[in-house]
Design an enzyme around this catalytic site. Structure first.
Site, PDB file in Angstrom:
ATOM      1  N   GLY A  13     105.087  39.733  54.864  1.00 13.94           N
ATOM      2  CA  GLY A  13     106.042  39.208  55.843  1.00 13.94           C
ATOM      3  C   GLY A  13     105.817  37.716  56.026  1.00 13.94           C
TER       4      GLY A  13
ATOM      5  N   GLN B  63     108.487  34.125  61.314  1.00 11.62           N
ATOM      6  CA  GLN B  63     108.093  33.076  62.255  1.00 11.62           C
ATOM      7  C   GLN B  63     106.571  32.875  62.262  1.00 11.62           C
ATOM      8  OE1 GLN B  63     108.727  33.898  66.408  1.00 11.62           O
ATOM      9  NE2 GLN B  63     108.882  31.749  66.965  1.00 11.62           N
TER      10      GLN B  63
ATOM     11  N   ASP C 132     106.742  38.783  50.752  1.00 16.09           N
ATOM     12  CA  ASP C 132     107.849  39.062  51.662  1.00 16.09           C
ATOM     13  C   ASP C 132     108.895  39.855  50.894  1.00 16.09           C
ATOM     14  OD1 ASP C 132     108.696  37.672  54.545  1.00 16.09           O
ATOM     15  OD2 ASP C 132     110.409  38.360  53.384  1.00 16.09           O
TER      16      ASP C 132
ATOM     17  N   TYR D 108     111.704  48.802  69.248  1.00 11.26           N
ATOM     18  CA  TYR D 108     110.626  47.872  68.864  1.00 11.26           C
ATOM     19  C   TYR D 108     109.380  48.131  69.720  1.00 11.26           C
ATOM     20  CZ  TYR D 108     108.178  43.382  68.455  1.00 11.26           C
ATOM     21  OH  TYR D 108     107.250  42.404  68.260  1.00 11.26           O
TER      22      TYR D 108
HETATM   23  N1  SER Z   1     109.118  38.033  70.748  1.00 11.94           N
HETATM   24  C1  SER Z   1     109.347  39.430  70.511  1.00 11.94           C
HETATM   25  C2  SER Z   1     110.725  39.821  70.841  1.00 11.94           C
HETATM   26  O1  SER Z   1     111.332  39.158  71.644  1.00 11.94           O
HETATM   27  C3  SER Z   1     108.416  40.216  71.355  1.00 11.94           C
HETATM   28  O2  SER Z   1     107.314  40.559  70.608  1.00 11.94           O
HETATM   29  O3  SER Z   1     111.177  40.804  70.342  1.00 11.94           O
END
Ligand code: SER
Length: 316
Positions: A9, A13, A35, A143
Site C-alpha cells: 500500500g 497517504q 501497491d 471501516y
Molecule cells: N482518517 C481515517 C478516516 O477518516 C480514520 O482512520 O477514515
C-alpha cells in the site's frame, strides 16, 4: 541483522511518506514498495517496486517468498467514507488482506509486522473525551469494525503464533506530500490545498466537530519508534491509542487565517461524513504509548499549520 522491508500500500497517504523515511534509514534497496496501482514517480525512481494485490493470495505468497521480508508494513485499506459506499469490498480488503499477511508472516517467519488501526474503532457509546485505551467500542462504520476485528486478529496472532505485530490507532492524518484516501478526516488536508489555491474552503464537517488529528511527521516518527522499540516494551498487541492534536474545522480555519488573513471558511450541512465524525472520539488518551515506548508529540496546531502551508505552497 540486515533488514528487508516490504511496504504494502506504498502509494497511499502513509505509504508515500513511510517508504521514503524507511529508505533513508535502511537504504534504498532494503525497502520494497508495493501497491495495487502503478508506483508514483517518486517511489518508482527511488528503489524496488512490486505490483501487489493483497487479495491475490498466490501473488502475495510469491512476493513473501521472493523477498523473505524481515519487516512488513500492511497499509492497504479502504477508509471510512469510501467504505460506506463499498461496504463488502471494504470488509474483504481490510480483513482478508490482513489475514493473508498474518499467515504469510508466520509462514516466512517475518520478524515484525506493522498494521495500522484507527480512531474509527470507537463508536457512539465510547467515552468521547480523552477516550481511554480500553472502553466500550461499538464502531458503526464498516471501516471501524474491520479495524476493530483486525486488532483482535493482531493480538490473536501474537498470542497463538508469537508474531511480533505492532499497531497504532492513528488519528486523522495531515500531510502535504500525498492525498488522503477517502476518509472522514480528509477535510483537514483539503482545506490547506484550497486555502492556498482559492483562498476559501467549504468544510463537509460542521464548524464545531472536534476530532483527533496528527501531522504526518509525527505519525511517521511514531510508527518508526514503535517498530524500533524492544519487543518487551510493547505491552499492547491489539493497537495503541495515539492522541495527536484535537481541533474543530473552525479552529483550523482560525489558525490558517493567521497566515492567510483573507481566508474564508464555509460549511456544507448535508454530508454523510458528519454522522461518522459524530460517532468518533473528540480527544484521545495515549498514556499507554507514552509509558510503554516513550511516545511524545512534536507538532501542535500552530506548528503543524505553519509547516503544512510552507511546504504545500512549494509543490502546488
Ligand atoms: N482518517 C481515517 C478516516 O477518516 C480514520 O482512520 O477514515
Amino acid at each position: 541483522m540486515s533488514e528487508k522491508i516490504l511496504v504494502i500500500g506504498a502509494n497511499g497517504q502513509i505509504g508515500t511518506e513511510l517508504v521514503v523515511a524507511l529508505r533513508g534509514i535502511h537504504g534504498v534497496d532494503k525497502v520494497v514498495a508495493s501497491d495495487i496501482n502503478n508506483p508514483t514517480y517518486a517511489i518508482r525512481n527511488s528503489g524496488p517496486y512490486e505490483l501487489v494485490n493483497v487479495l491475490d493470495k498466490d501473488n502475495l505468497h510469491h512476493i513473501f517468498d521472493k523477498y523473505r521480508p524481515t519487516q512488513v508494513y500492511l497499509l492497504a485499506a479502504i477508509l471510512s467514507a469510501v467504505g460506506e459506499q463499498k461496504p463488502k469490498m471494504a470488509w474483504d480488503l481490510n480483513m482478508t488482506g490482513l489475514i493473508h499477511v498474518l499467515d504469510f508472516a508466520v509462514e516466512f517467519k517475518t520478524a515484525k509486522v506493522f498494521w495500522p488501526s484507527s480512531i474509527a474503532v470507537f463508536g457512539p457509546h465510547s467515552p468521547q473525551f480523552n477516550t481511554p485505551q480500553y472502553c466500550v467500542m461499538d464502531p458503526n462504520t464498516v471501516y471501524g469494525f474491520s479495524k476493530l476485528a483486525g486488532e483482535r486478529w493482531a493480538e490473536y496472532y501474537f498470542v497463538k503464533h508469537g508474531l511480533d505485530i505492532r499497531s497504532i490507532r492513528y488519528p486523522g492524518l495531515i500531510g502535504w506530500k500525498a492525498s488522503p484516501g477517502g476518509g472522514t478526516t480528509d477535510y483537514a488536508v483539503h482545506i490547506f490545498h484550497e486555502a492556498l489555491k482559492k483562498g476559501k474552503y467549504e468544510s463537509f464537517l460542521s464548524a464545531d466537530t472536534a476530532l483527533p488529528m496528527m501531522y504526518m511527521e509525527d505519525a511517521i516518527r511514531a510508527t518508526i519508534n514503535l517498530m524500533d522499540a524492544p519487543a518487551e516494551q510493547i505491552k499492547i498487541r491489539s493497537s495503541y491509542n495515539l492522541a495527536g492534536i484535537s481541533f474543530t474545522p473552525a479552529q483550523l480555519a482560525d489558525e490558517i487565517k493567521k497566515h492567510i488573513p483573507s481566508f474564508e471558511m464555509g460549511y456544507v450541512n448535508t454530508d454523510p461524513r458528519q454522522a461518522i465524525a459524530d460517532s468518533w472520539p473528540k480527544s484521545i488518551d495515549d498514556s499507554s504509548a507514552r509509558q510503554d515506548w516513550g511516545w511524545k508529540l512534536e507538532y501542535d496546531l500552530p506548528k503543524m499549520t505553519a509547516d503544512m502551508l510552507e511546504n504545500l505552497k512549494k509543490v502546488l
